[in-house]
Design a protein around this motif. Sequence first.
Motif, PDB file in Angstrom:
ATOM      1  N   ALA A  34       0.850  -1.196   0.000  1.00  0.00           N
ATOM      2  CA  ALA A  34       0.000   0.000   0.000  1.00  0.00           C
ATOM      3  C   ALA A  34       0.886   1.246   0.000  1.00  0.00           C
ATOM      4  CB  ALA A  34      -0.917   0.004   1.209  1.00  0.00           C
ATOM      5  N   THR A  35       0.449   2.249  -0.731  1.00  0.00           N
ATOM      6  CA  THR A  35       1.174   3.513  -0.776  1.00  0.00           C
ATOM      7  C   THR A  35       0.353   4.582  -0.073  1.00  0.00           C
ATOM      8  OG1 THR A  35       0.214   4.059  -2.923  1.00  0.00           O
ATOM      9  CG2 THR A  35       2.351   2.934  -2.933  1.00  0.00           C
ATOM     10  N   ASN A  36       0.988   5.698   0.215  1.00  0.00           N
ATOM     11  CA  ASN A  36       0.349   6.804   0.910  1.00  0.00           C
ATOM     12  C   ASN A  36      -0.243   6.365   2.246  1.00  0.00           C
ATOM     13  OD1 ASN A  36      -0.193   9.518   1.152  1.00  0.00           O
ATOM     14  ND2 ASN A  36      -2.209   9.346   0.224  1.00  0.00           N
ATOM     15  N   VAL A  37       0.472   5.481   2.937  1.00  0.00           N
ATOM     16  CA  VAL A  37       0.051   4.992   4.247  1.00  0.00           C
ATOM     17  C   VAL A  37       0.530   5.974   5.309  1.00  0.00           C
ATOM     18  CG1 VAL A  37       0.239   3.071   5.896  1.00  0.00           C
ATOM     19  CG2 VAL A  37       0.168   2.621   3.435  1.00  0.00           C
ATOM     20  N   SER A  38      -0.296   6.199   6.323  1.00  0.00           N
ATOM     21  CA  SER A  38       0.093   7.031   7.458  1.00  0.00           C
ATOM     22  C   SER A  38       0.543   6.135   8.597  1.00  0.00           C
ATOM     23  CB  SER A  38      -1.080   7.893   7.929  1.00  0.00           C
ATOM     24  OG  SER A  38      -1.452   8.799   6.927  1.00  0.00           O
ATOM     25  N   TYR A  39       1.656   6.495   9.224  1.00  0.00           N
ATOM     26  CA  TYR A  39       2.176   5.810  10.409  1.00  0.00           C
ATOM     27  C   TYR A  39       2.071   6.799  11.567  1.00  0.00           C
ATOM     28  CZ  TYR A  39       4.405   1.910   7.826  1.00  0.00           C
ATOM     29  OH  TYR A  39       4.654   0.791   7.053  1.00  0.00           O
ATOM     30  N   GLU A  40       1.259   6.467  12.553  1.00  0.00           N
ATOM     31  CA  GLU A  40       1.095   7.328  13.730  1.00  0.00           C
ATOM     32  C   GLU A  40       1.922   6.743  14.872  1.00  0.00           C
ATOM     33  OE1 GLU A  40      -2.406   7.715  16.755  1.00  0.00           O
ATOM     34  OE2 GLU A  40      -2.896   8.882  14.946  1.00  0.00           O
ATOM     35  N   LEU A  41       2.969   7.451  15.253  1.00  0.00           N
ATOM     36  CA  LEU A  41       3.884   7.024  16.303  1.00  0.00           C
ATOM     37  C   LEU A  41       3.571   7.802  17.563  1.00  0.00           C
ATOM     38  CD1 LEU A  41       6.437   5.463  17.207  1.00  0.00           C
ATOM     39  CD2 LEU A  41       7.781   7.359  16.284  1.00  0.00           C
ATOM     40  N   THR A  42       3.251   7.095  18.635  1.00  0.00           N
ATOM     41  CA  THR A  42       2.979   7.719  19.927  1.00  0.00           C
ATOM     42  C   THR A  42       4.006   7.211  20.920  1.00  0.00           C
ATOM     43  OG1 THR A  42       0.617   7.767  19.411  1.00  0.00           O
ATOM     44  CG2 THR A  42       1.235   8.087  21.718  1.00  0.00           C
ATOM     45  N   ILE A  43       4.679   8.131  21.571  1.00  0.00           N
ATOM     46  CA  ILE A  43       5.730   7.797  22.530  1.00  0.00           C
ATOM     47  C   ILE A  43       5.455   8.537  23.829  1.00  0.00           C
ATOM     48  CG2 ILE A  43       8.189   8.012  23.058  1.00  0.00           C
ATOM     49  CD1 ILE A  43       8.701   8.082  20.034  1.00  0.00           C
ATOM     50  N   ASP A  44       5.620   7.834  24.933  1.00  0.00           N
ATOM     51  CA  ASP A  44       5.602   8.480  26.245  1.00  0.00           C
ATOM     52  C   ASP A  44       7.060   8.702  26.629  1.00  0.00           C
ATOM     53  OD1 ASP A  44       4.870   9.446  28.774  1.00  0.00           O
ATOM     54  OD2 ASP A  44       5.077   7.444  29.634  1.00  0.00           O
ATOM     55  N   ARG A  45       7.483   9.956  26.647  1.00  0.00           N
ATOM     56  CA  ARG A  45       8.849  10.276  27.060  1.00  0.00           C
ATOM     57  C   ARG A  45       8.912  10.109  28.570  1.00  0.00           C
ATOM     58  NH1 ARG A  45       7.110  14.474  24.490  1.00  0.00           N
ATOM     59  NH2 ARG A  45       7.620  15.924  26.148  1.00  0.00           N
ATOM     60  N   ALA A  46       9.657   9.109  29.026  1.00  0.00           N
ATOM     61  CA  ALA A  46       9.718   8.781  30.448  1.00  0.00           C
ATOM     62  C   ALA A  46      10.707   9.659  31.207  1.00  0.00           C
ATOM     63  CB  ALA A  46      10.087   7.307  30.625  1.00  0.00           C
ATOM     64  N   SER A  47      11.524  10.416  30.500  1.00  0.00           N
ATOM     65  CA  SER A  47      12.487  11.301  31.161  1.00  0.00           C
ATOM     66  C   SER A  47      12.635  12.580  30.354  1.00  0.00           C
ATOM     67  CB  SER A  47      13.851  10.608  31.296  1.00  0.00           C
ATOM     68  OG  SER A  47      14.464  10.478  30.023  1.00  0.00           O
ATOM     69  N   SER A  48      13.213  13.565  30.971  1.00  0.00           N
ATOM     70  CA  SER A  48      13.538  14.801  30.267  1.00  0.00           C
ATOM     71  C   SER A  48      14.947  14.662  29.693  1.00  0.00           C
ATOM     72  CB  SER A  48      13.453  15.992  31.219  1.00  0.00           C
ATOM     73  OG  SER A  48      14.370  15.813  32.286  1.00  0.00           O
ATOM     74  N   GLY A  49      15.284  15.530  28.772  1.00  0.00           N
ATOM     75  CA  GLY A  49      16.615  15.514  28.170  1.00  0.00           C
ATOM     76  C   GLY A  49      16.606  16.318  26.894  1.00  0.00           C
ATOM     77  N   THR A  50      17.730  16.313  26.203  1.00  0.00           N
ATOM     78  CA  THR A  50      17.837  17.014  24.932  1.00  0.00           C
ATOM     79  C   THR A  50      17.375  16.090  23.818  1.00  0.00           C
ATOM     80  OG1 THR A  50      19.686  18.338  25.743  1.00  0.00           O
ATOM     81  CG2 THR A  50      19.423  18.178  23.350  1.00  0.00           C
ATOM     82  N   LEU A  51      16.482  16.596  22.983  1.00  0.00           N
ATOM     83  CA  LEU A  51      15.968  15.816  21.865  1.00  0.00           C
ATOM     84  C   LEU A  51      16.207  16.590  20.576  1.00  0.00           C
ATOM     85  CD1 LEU A  51      14.434  13.345  20.816  1.00  0.00           C
ATOM     86  CD2 LEU A  51      12.300  14.584  21.262  1.00  0.00           C
ATOM     87  N   GLY A  52      16.999  15.988  19.670  1.00  0.00           N
ATOM     88  CA  GLY A  52      17.293  16.617  18.394  1.00  0.00           C
ATOM     89  C   GLY A  52      16.817  15.791  17.208  1.00  0.00           C
ATOM     90  N   SER A  53      16.699  14.473  17.408  1.00  0.00           N
ATOM     91  CA  SER A  53      16.216  13.631  16.315  1.00  0.00           C
ATOM     92  C   SER A  53      15.676  12.320  16.854  1.00  0.00           C
ATOM     93  CB  SER A  53      17.318  13.372  15.276  1.00  0.00           C
ATOM     94  OG  SER A  53      18.453  12.788  15.866  1.00  0.00           O
ATOM     95  N   LEU A  54      14.931  11.658  15.995  1.00  0.00           N
ATOM     96  CA  LEU A  54      14.296  10.383  16.312  1.00  0.00           C
ATOM     97  C   LEU A  54      14.438   9.504  15.082  1.00  0.00           C
ATOM     98  CD1 LEU A  54      10.931  10.005  18.044  1.00  0.00           C
ATOM     99  CD2 LEU A  54      11.247   8.894  15.867  1.00  0.00           C
ATOM    100  N   GLN A  55      14.728   8.218  15.284  1.00  0.00           N
ATOM    101  CA  GLN A  55      14.867   7.283  14.173  1.00  0.00           C
ATOM    102  C   GLN A  55      13.890   6.126  14.342  1.00  0.00           C
ATOM    103  OE1 GLN A  55      18.472   4.912  14.072  1.00  0.00           O
ATOM    104  NE2 GLN A  55      18.485   4.968  11.842  1.00  0.00           N
ATOM    105  N   LEU A  56      13.210   5.788  13.254  1.00  0.00           N
ATOM    106  CA  LEU A  56      12.352   4.608  13.196  1.00  0.00           C
ATOM    107  C   LEU A  56      12.868   3.742  12.060  1.00  0.00           C
ATOM    108  CD1 LEU A  56       9.804   2.890  13.813  1.00  0.00           C
ATOM    109  CD2 LEU A  56       8.561   4.387  12.221  1.00  0.00           C
ATOM    110  N   GLU A  57      13.290   2.512  12.392  1.00  0.00           N
ATOM    111  CA  GLU A  57      13.728   1.552  11.388  1.00  0.00           C
ATOM    112  C   GLU A  57      12.749   0.387  11.371  1.00  0.00           C
ATOM    113  OE1 GLU A  57      18.348   1.203  10.809  1.00  0.00           O
ATOM    114  OE2 GLU A  57      17.845   0.987  12.924  1.00  0.00           O
ATOM    115  N   ILE A  58      12.443  -0.123  10.191  1.00  0.00           N
ATOM    116  CA  ILE A  58      11.598  -1.298  10.030  1.00  0.00           C
ATOM    117  C   ILE A  58      12.483  -2.392   9.434  1.00  0.00           C
ATOM    118  CG2 ILE A  58       9.515  -2.245   8.964  1.00  0.00           C
ATOM    119  CD1 ILE A  58       8.925   0.048  10.930  1.00  0.00           C
ATOM    120  N   CYS A  59      12.454  -3.583  10.063  1.00  0.00           N
ATOM    121  CA  CYS A  59      13.349  -4.670   9.667  1.00  0.00           C
ATOM    122  C   CYS A  59      12.585  -5.997   9.619  1.00  0.00           C
ATOM    123  CB  CYS A  59      14.484  -4.821  10.680  1.00  0.00           C
ATOM    124  SG  CYS A  59      15.291  -3.262  11.115  1.00  0.00           S
TER     125      CYS A  59
END
Length: 173
Positions: free
Chosen positions: A60-85
């Motif tokens: 399927a094309t034009n699929v939406s992926y909704e990623l929900t994360i609970d950040r359990a700690s504070s810190g510096t956030l500059g990027s996020l990576q999602l890999e599918i394997c």
Amino acid sequence: MKIPQTNANCVNIKAKLVKNKSLRALPVLIGVLVFACSGITQAVEIGTRTLKLSSAEPSATNVSYELTIDRASSGTLGSLQLEICTNDPFAGTPCTVPAGLSFSAASVLSQAGVSGFSVSGFTTPNSLILTRTASAVAAGPLEITIGNVQNPSNTGTYFGRIQTFASTDGSGA
């Protein structure tokens, strides 16, 4: 290009693309599996997380992926990576790319909890890098919806790895 797997907080998720007998797509809420990532310095600790696909139909094309994360700690956030394997990799281990998967045309449709994310130029067909200006974030929820993803071409079980980085390029440097 191989993305370095250091200075990150990582978790694995498991998904299964399925078709029902009438061949209509079934939305899938992906169950999560947490694995320890030894030797990795965390950017922002990830607690509960889910990945919801608008379609689980193979290719399927034009699929939406909704990623929900609970950040359990504070810190510096500059990027996020999602890999599918197709295998169940830990950070720093090779990821076998599922045939047909592509994040190449992906775009950020919406975001809540933390803002400023965009798709990085370091994104590859199986590795989505979201970047933002690196800054401190508090613990709390983060929801990002990514659009225009192409699902893998075969039904089966797939694994994802989510990592957070203080750097803006998904490298942890």
